[in-house]
Design a protein around this motif. Structure first.
Motif, PDB file in Angstrom:
ATOM      1  N   ASN A   1     -22.899 -18.549 -28.068  1.00 45.93           N
ATOM      2  CA  ASN A   1     -23.152 -17.138 -27.796  1.00 45.93           C
ATOM      3  C   ASN A   1     -22.441 -16.796 -26.498  1.00 45.93           C
ATOM      4  O   ASN A   1     -22.784 -17.323 -25.435  1.00 45.93           O
ATOM      5  N   ILE A   2     -21.434 -15.940 -26.582  1.00 44.32           N
ATOM      6  CA  ILE A   2     -20.624 -15.575 -25.424  1.00 44.32           C
ATOM      7  C   ILE A   2     -20.697 -14.067 -25.252  1.00 44.32           C
ATOM      8  O   ILE A   2     -20.460 -13.309 -26.202  1.00 44.32           O
ATOM      9  N   ARG A   3     -21.019 -13.633 -24.048  1.00 45.59           N
ATOM     10  CA  ARG A   3     -21.144 -12.200 -23.752  1.00 45.59           C
ATOM     11  C   ARG A   3     -20.352 -11.880 -22.497  1.00 45.59           C
ATOM     12  O   ARG A   3     -20.376 -12.656 -21.524  1.00 45.59           O
ATOM     13  N   ALA A   4     -19.685 -10.731 -22.503  1.00 47.40           N
ATOM     14  CA  ALA A   4     -18.944 -10.280 -21.327  1.00 47.40           C
ATOM     15  C   ALA A   4     -19.001  -8.766 -21.261  1.00 47.40           C
ATOM     16  O   ALA A   4     -18.982  -8.087 -22.299  1.00 47.40           O
ATOM     17  N   ASP A   5     -19.098  -8.230 -20.050  1.00 44.14           N
ATOM     18  CA  ASP A   5     -19.024  -6.782 -19.866  1.00 44.14           C
ATOM     19  C   ASP A   5     -18.367  -6.485 -18.525  1.00 44.14           C
ATOM     20  O   ASP A   5     -18.398  -7.314 -17.599  1.00 44.14           O
ATOM     21  N   MET A   6     -17.780  -5.296 -18.417  1.00 43.40           N
ATOM     22  CA  MET A   6     -17.029  -4.916 -17.227  1.00 43.40           C
ATOM     23  C   MET A   6     -17.224  -3.432 -16.947  1.00 43.40           C
ATOM     24  O   MET A   6     -17.204  -2.614 -17.870  1.00 43.40           O
ATOM     25  N   GLY A   7     -17.433  -3.102 -15.672  1.00 44.00           N
ATOM     26  CA  GLY A   7     -17.497  -1.711 -15.267  1.00 44.00           C
ATOM     27  C   GLY A   7     -16.093  -1.142 -15.132  1.00 44.00           C
ATOM     28  O   GLY A   7     -15.263  -1.700 -14.410  1.00 44.00           O
TER      29      GLY A   7
ATOM     30  N   LYS B   1     -17.202 -16.971 -39.665  1.00 47.04           N
ATOM     31  CA  LYS B   1     -18.404 -17.754 -39.416  1.00 47.04           C
ATOM     32  C   LYS B   1     -19.053 -17.409 -38.072  1.00 47.04           C
ATOM     33  O   LYS B   1     -19.751 -18.220 -37.491  1.00 47.04           O
ATOM     34  N   PHE B   2     -18.773 -16.223 -37.575  1.00 50.88           N
ATOM     35  CA  PHE B   2     -19.385 -15.822 -36.309  1.00 50.88           C
ATOM     36  C   PHE B   2     -19.666 -14.326 -36.341  1.00 50.88           C
ATOM     37  O   PHE B   2     -19.187 -13.601 -37.217  1.00 50.88           O
ATOM     38  N   GLY B   3     -20.458 -13.856 -35.391  1.00 55.96           N
ATOM     39  CA  GLY B   3     -20.763 -12.434 -35.285  1.00 55.96           C
ATOM     40  C   GLY B   3     -20.052 -11.841 -34.078  1.00 55.96           C
ATOM     41  O   GLY B   3     -19.914 -12.487 -33.035  1.00 55.96           O
ATOM     42  N   LEU B   4     -19.605 -10.618 -34.223  1.00 55.04           N
ATOM     43  CA  LEU B   4     -18.879  -9.940 -33.151  1.00 55.04           C
ATOM     44  C   LEU B   4     -19.505  -8.572 -32.917  1.00 55.04           C
ATOM     45  O   LEU B   4     -19.700  -7.799 -33.856  1.00 55.04           O
ATOM     46  N   THR B   5     -19.807  -8.287 -31.663  1.00 60.17           N
ATOM     47  CA  THR B   5     -20.396  -7.006 -31.277  1.00 60.17           C
ATOM     48  C   THR B   5     -19.603  -6.438 -30.109  1.00 60.17           C
ATOM     49  O   THR B   5     -19.271  -7.169 -29.163  1.00 60.17           O
ATOM     50  N   ALA B   6     -19.326  -5.150 -30.155  1.00 61.22           N
ATOM     51  CA  ALA B   6     -18.705  -4.450 -29.033  1.00 61.22           C
ATOM     52  C   ALA B   6     -19.578  -3.259 -28.669  1.00 61.22           C
ATOM     53  O   ALA B   6     -20.222  -2.658 -29.529  1.00 61.22           O
ATOM     54  N   PHE B   7     -19.626  -2.916 -27.379  1.00 61.77           N
ATOM     55  CA  PHE B   7     -20.487  -1.812 -26.973  1.00 61.77           C
ATOM     56  C   PHE B   7     -19.879  -1.054 -25.791  1.00 61.77           C
ATOM     57  O   PHE B   7     -19.052  -1.572 -25.036  1.00 61.77           O
ATOM     58  N   LEU B   8     -20.300   0.178 -25.680  1.00 59.77           N
ATOM     59  CA  LEU B   8     -19.928   1.066 -24.575  1.00 59.77           C
ATOM     60  C   LEU B   8     -21.211   1.639 -24.007  1.00 59.77           C
ATOM     61  O   LEU B   8     -22.047   2.165 -24.757  1.00 59.77           O
ATOM     62  N   GLU B   9     -21.373   1.541 -22.707  1.00 62.51           N
ATOM     63  CA  GLU B   9     -22.612   1.979 -22.054  1.00 62.51           C
ATOM     64  C   GLU B   9     -22.287   2.987 -20.957  1.00 62.51           C
ATOM     65  O   GLU B   9     -21.353   2.790 -20.170  1.00 62.51           O
ATOM     66  N   TYR B  10     -23.063   4.075 -20.929  1.00 64.77           N
ATOM     67  CA  TYR B  10     -22.881   5.103 -19.909  1.00 64.77           C
ATOM     68  C   TYR B  10     -24.206   5.320 -19.195  1.00 64.77           C
ATOM     69  O   TYR B  10     -25.234   5.566 -19.835  1.00 64.77           O
ATOM     70  N   ASP B  11     -24.186   5.233 -17.876  1.00 63.50           N
ATOM     71  CA  ASP B  11     -25.371   5.473 -17.056  1.00 63.50           C
ATOM     72  C   ASP B  11     -25.162   6.710 -16.193  1.00 63.50           C
ATOM     73  O   ASP B  11     -24.101   6.873 -15.576  1.00 63.50           O
ATOM     74  N   LEU B  12     -26.181   7.551 -16.142  1.00 62.61           N
ATOM     75  CA  LEU B  12     -26.228   8.666 -15.209  1.00 62.61           C
ATOM     76  C   LEU B  12     -27.394   8.414 -14.262  1.00 62.61           C
ATOM     77  O   LEU B  12     -28.541   8.340 -14.700  1.00 62.61           O
TER      78      LEU B  12
END
Length: 311
Positions: free
Chosen positions: A54-60, A4-15
């Protein structure tokens, strides 16, 4: 179906690449390149009536933003009162932010610095309550900011080693009776250190108008709106840096910016006429500034037509 919920995972690369005047050779430039890798995810539930979140988290994890962390969340619930839904929302975030390269290193003709700053930490908690009977929304929030980076009164970049607390409370009140509408917003703010983060104590927006349809096709909206905030040391603007700084020379505010307007909408065409900054014709002295040294337009009549070509 059982999830009953949505799950998203992502990977981000910056130059990121920067070019500035070299500190050892006059007229020459040097380049700096850095990489940043971030992983994160979003967990959300947007369907249903009793519990949404809606819960979001990201880490370098690699490169220039190693150790940077953000987590934010919103939770909403509601209940029925006499057939109308009252909603209650809680929101919060926790951030540990690495200073950007240009905050630590900047070389130009007029400004030059090489610094090492600590991470900025921001913690916020707040909530919102919507009452349908009166069409009223209450907002309340408090934020604690540590190691805030800013430009001081001398236009020098600096970091506040202590903590600054910002408290804000807002009330949105919309009234409606037939063709008469009156939308209002009142904001109260206070800062524990006005030298670091200046804010106006009170800010008000009000929009009073009549809205109706003519011959079932032409929509007419006629009214007056006004923006107002109390006097405070609004940030100054430094063009050589393209940045705002905390000036302490002139206060801005305590002056309404009012506009009398008429909007007309016919199918895909909208046309309007407005008398902007109407209060300046009667309000003395004329102190209509958005920032110190930057006045808004004086009283002026504006006309416009907007056509939506999308059918």
């Amino acid at each position: 179906d059982w999830v009953k919920f949505g799950l998203t995972a992502f990977l981000e690369y910056d130059l990121r690449q920067y070019s500035m005047i070299d500190s050892t050779s006059s007229g020459r430039r040097f380049s700096h390149r850095e990489n940043a890798v971030t992983i994160g995810g979003v967990l959300s539930k947007q369907q249903g009536e009793n519990f949404l979140f809606n819960i979001r988290a990201d880490m370098g994890v690699l490169g220039a933003n190693l150790g940077e962390f953000r987590a934010s969340g919103t939770i909403e619930t509601g209940f029925e009162i006499a057939g109308k839904r009252t909603t209650l929302t809680a929101e919060a975030y926790l951030k540990n932010l690495r200073p950007k390269y240009l905050q630590e290193h900047y070389h130009s003709k007029y400004y030059w610095w090489d610094k090492e700053w600590g991470d900025t930490r921001r913690v916020y908690a707040g909530g919102k309550l919507f009452i349908p009977f009166t069409n009223t929304t209450f907002h309340l929030g408090v934020e604690n900011i540590q190691n805030y980076i800013y430009f001081d009164r001398d236009r020098n970049i600096t970091q506040e080693n202590g903590s600054v607390q910002i408290l804000s409370a807002r009330v949105d009140q919309n009234l409606h009776l037939g063709v008469f509408h009156w939308d209002n917003q009142l904001v109260y703010q206070t800062s524990s250190n006005e030298e670091v983060i200046p804010v106006p104590l009170l800010s008000v927006y009000s929009n009073m108008y009549l809205k109706t349809k003519i011959v079932n096709e032409l929509t007419l909206q006629f009214g007056v709106d006004a923006h107002y905030h109390t006097s405070y040391y609004a940030p100054g603007y430094e063009p050589a840096l393209l940045q705002f700084y905390n000036q302490r020379e002139k206060q801005v505010g305590n002056y309404p910016i009012a506009t009398i307007y008429a909007n007309m909408h016919l199918k895909q065409t909208r046309f309007f006429v407005m008398y902007y900054n109407a209060a300046s014709t009667i309000w003395k002295p004329r102190e209509y500034f958005s920032l110190p040294g930057y006045p808004v337009n004086p009283s002026i009549i504006k006309l416009g037509v907007s056509v939506n070509l999308h059918n």
